[in-house]
Write a protein that holds these residues in place. Sequence first.
Motif, PDB file in Angstrom:
ATOM      1  N   ASN A  14       0.833  -1.206   0.000  1.00 44.01           N
ATOM      2  CA  ASN A  14       0.000   0.000   0.000  1.00 44.01           C
ATOM      3  C   ASN A  14       0.865   1.252   0.000  1.00 44.01           C
ATOM      4  N   ASN A  15       0.294   2.287  -0.555  1.00 42.97           N
ATOM      5  CA  ASN A  15       0.927   3.604  -0.550  1.00 42.97           C
ATOM      6  C   ASN A  15      -0.117   4.585  -0.025  1.00 42.97           C
ATOM      7  N   PHE A  16       0.006   4.913   1.237  1.00 41.93           N
ATOM      8  CA  PHE A  16      -1.033   5.718   1.873  1.00 41.93           C
ATOM      9  C   PHE A  16      -0.533   7.043   2.405  1.00 41.93           C
ATOM     10  N   LEU A  17       0.753   7.218   2.471  1.00 42.92           N
ATOM     11  CA  LEU A  17       1.340   8.489   2.904  1.00 42.92           C
ATOM     12  C   LEU A  17       2.303   8.958   1.822  1.00 42.92           C
ATOM     13  N   GLN A  18       2.546  10.239   1.800  1.00 37.05           N
ATOM     14  CA  GLN A  18       3.473  10.774   0.802  1.00 37.05           C
ATOM     15  C   GLN A  18       4.835  10.109   0.938  1.00 37.05           C
ATOM     16  N   ASP A  19       5.319   9.545  -0.140  1.00 39.18           N
ATOM     17  CA  ASP A  19       6.628   8.897  -0.203  1.00 39.18           C
ATOM     18  C   ASP A  19       6.756   7.663   0.692  1.00 39.18           C
ATOM     19  N   CYS A  20       5.645   7.144   1.217  1.00 37.62           N
ATOM     20  CA  CYS A  20       5.699   5.973   2.086  1.00 37.62           C
ATOM     21  C   CYS A  20       5.031   4.778   1.418  1.00 37.62           C
ATOM     22  N   GLU A  21       5.604   3.621   1.688  1.00 40.20           N
ATOM     23  CA  GLU A  21       5.055   2.390   1.137  1.00 40.20           C
ATOM     24  C   GLU A  21       5.079   1.330   2.225  1.00 40.20           C
ATOM     25  N   GLY A  22       3.933   0.709   2.442  1.00 40.03           N
ATOM     26  CA  GLY A  22       3.825  -0.370   3.411  1.00 40.03           C
ATOM     27  C   GLY A  22       3.706  -1.695   2.681  1.00 40.03           C
ATOM     28  N   THR A  23       4.429  -2.692   3.159  1.00 41.07           N
ATOM     29  CA  THR A  23       4.387  -4.007   2.537  1.00 41.07           C
ATOM     30  C   THR A  23       4.135  -5.068   3.595  1.00 41.07           C
ATOM     31  N   MET A  24       3.041  -5.809   3.409  1.00 36.68           N
ATOM     32  CA  MET A  24       2.752  -6.954   4.258  1.00 36.68           C
ATOM     33  C   MET A  24       3.056  -8.201   3.440  1.00 36.68           C
ATOM     34  N   LEU A  25       3.881  -9.072   3.979  1.00 39.99           N
ATOM     35  CA  LEU A  25       4.249 -10.312   3.307  1.00 39.99           C
ATOM     36  C   LEU A  25       3.797 -11.494   4.152  1.00 39.99           C
ATOM     37  N   LEU A  26       3.107 -12.416   3.514  1.00 38.07           N
ATOM     38  CA  LEU A  26       2.703 -13.657   4.158  1.00 38.07           C
ATOM     39  C   LEU A  26       3.395 -14.783   3.421  1.00 38.07           C
ATOM     40  N   ASN A  27       4.276 -15.479   4.110  1.00 41.18           N
ATOM     41  CA  ASN A  27       4.988 -16.615   3.549  1.00 41.18           C
ATOM     42  C   ASN A  27       4.414 -17.859   4.216  1.00 41.18           C
ATOM     43  N   LEU A  28       3.535 -18.552   3.509  1.00 43.02           N
ATOM     44  CA  LEU A  28       2.867 -19.719   4.094  1.00 43.02           C
ATOM     45  C   LEU A  28       3.797 -20.915   4.211  1.00 43.02           C
ATOM     46  N   VAL A  29       4.796 -20.994   3.356  1.00 46.05           N
ATOM     47  CA  VAL A  29       5.751 -22.097   3.427  1.00 46.05           C
ATOM     48  C   VAL A  29       6.555 -22.011   4.718  1.00 46.05           C
ATOM     49  N   GLU A  30       7.036 -20.807   5.028  1.00 47.51           N
ATOM     50  CA  GLU A  30       7.834 -20.595   6.242  1.00 47.51           C
ATOM     51  C   GLU A  30       6.977 -20.232   7.457  1.00 47.51           C
ATOM     52  N   LYS A  31       5.679 -20.032   7.231  1.00 51.40           N
ATOM     53  CA  LYS A  31       4.727 -19.655   8.287  1.00 51.40           C
ATOM     54  C   LYS A  31       5.147 -18.340   8.949  1.00 51.40           C
ATOM     55  N   GLU A  32       5.397 -17.336   8.121  1.00 50.09           N
ATOM     56  CA  GLU A  32       5.824 -16.022   8.607  1.00 50.09           C
ATOM     57  C   GLU A  32       4.945 -14.927   8.030  1.00 50.09           C
ATOM     58  N   LEU A  33       4.682 -13.928   8.847  1.00 52.13           N
ATOM     59  CA  LEU A  33       3.950 -12.738   8.425  1.00 52.13           C
ATOM     60  C   LEU A  33       4.770 -11.528   8.847  1.00 52.13           C
ATOM     61  N   SER A  34       4.984 -10.611   7.924  1.00 56.11           N
ATOM     62  CA  SER A  34       5.764  -9.420   8.259  1.00 56.11           C
ATOM     63  C   SER A  34       5.122  -8.187   7.638  1.00 56.11           C
ATOM     64  N   TYR A  35       5.474  -7.040   8.219  1.00 58.66           N
ATOM     65  CA  TYR A  35       5.026  -5.757   7.681  1.00 58.66           C
ATOM     66  C   TYR A  35       6.179  -4.780   7.817  1.00 58.66           C
ATOM     67  N   GLN A  36       6.390  -4.008   6.768  1.00 59.58           N
ATOM     68  CA  GLN A  36       7.451  -3.004   6.796  1.00 59.58           C
ATOM     69  C   GLN A  36       6.943  -1.725   6.147  1.00 59.58           C
ATOM     70  N   LEU A  37       7.188  -0.615   6.812  1.00 63.60           N
ATOM     71  CA  LEU A  37       6.844   0.700   6.292  1.00 63.60           C
ATOM     72  C   LEU A  37       8.139   1.425   5.948  1.00 63.60           C
ATOM     73  N   VAL A  38       8.251   1.845   4.690  1.00 65.12           N
ATOM     74  CA  VAL A  38       9.471   2.470   4.196  1.00 65.12           C
ATOM     75  C   VAL A  38       9.138   3.847   3.641  1.00 65.12           C
ATOM     76  N   LYS A  39       9.945   4.824   3.995  1.00 63.04           N
ATOM     77  CA  LYS A  39       9.818   6.177   3.436  1.00 63.04           C
ATOM     78  C   LYS A  39      10.926   6.348   2.411  1.00 63.04           C
ATOM     79  N   ARG A  40      10.516   6.772   1.222  1.00 62.73           N
ATOM     80  CA  ARG A  40      11.478   6.991   0.140  1.00 62.73           C
ATOM     81  C   ARG A  40      11.467   8.457  -0.240  1.00 62.73           C
TER      82      ARG A  40
END
Length: 149
Positions: A14-40
């Motif tokens: 998602n891109n919801f803030l100016q110059d910011c991008e949020g990424t949610m990753l669900l890896n079902l093989v490794e059973k991991e869920l992550s979220y990262q917010l990056v400002k560019r």
Amino acid sequence: MDKPIYFSKIEFKNNFLQDCEGTMLLNLVEKELSYQLVKRHRKNEKILFSYGVKIKDDDLPELLQYCNALDFEPYRNIDESMEYKGIYGYRDCWGIVFRGISASYLPMLKIYMDIYHDEKHIWPNEKLYKYLIQKYFGHKKFKKYGIYY
């Protein structure tokens, strides 16, 4: 009914803030869920927030109900518009892009999530997103990072 084909990896970007991008990753093989917010800004990149969690084995059967790639196929190459049933609003000034891949014959699936649907007509990508947010990011401390439903 066809045998389920589960996604192996799912991304919500998602891109919801100016110059910011949020990424949610669900890896079902490794059973991991992550979220990262990056400002560019120009060529600089700064991680504003990062969070990850291991999916418990006990939680996997419930989660997999939302991850059958065959449930998503009817929405492939559909352009969301206000003409669909059950639409009650849209994401104003920001959007989410769903991507899912499986270890099967199905090609990667990409769905734009610009519109909110009522519960009766909710698309499977929105159902999964809502489930993940409410189950793993339900605490209000995540809202300031754009993680809410």
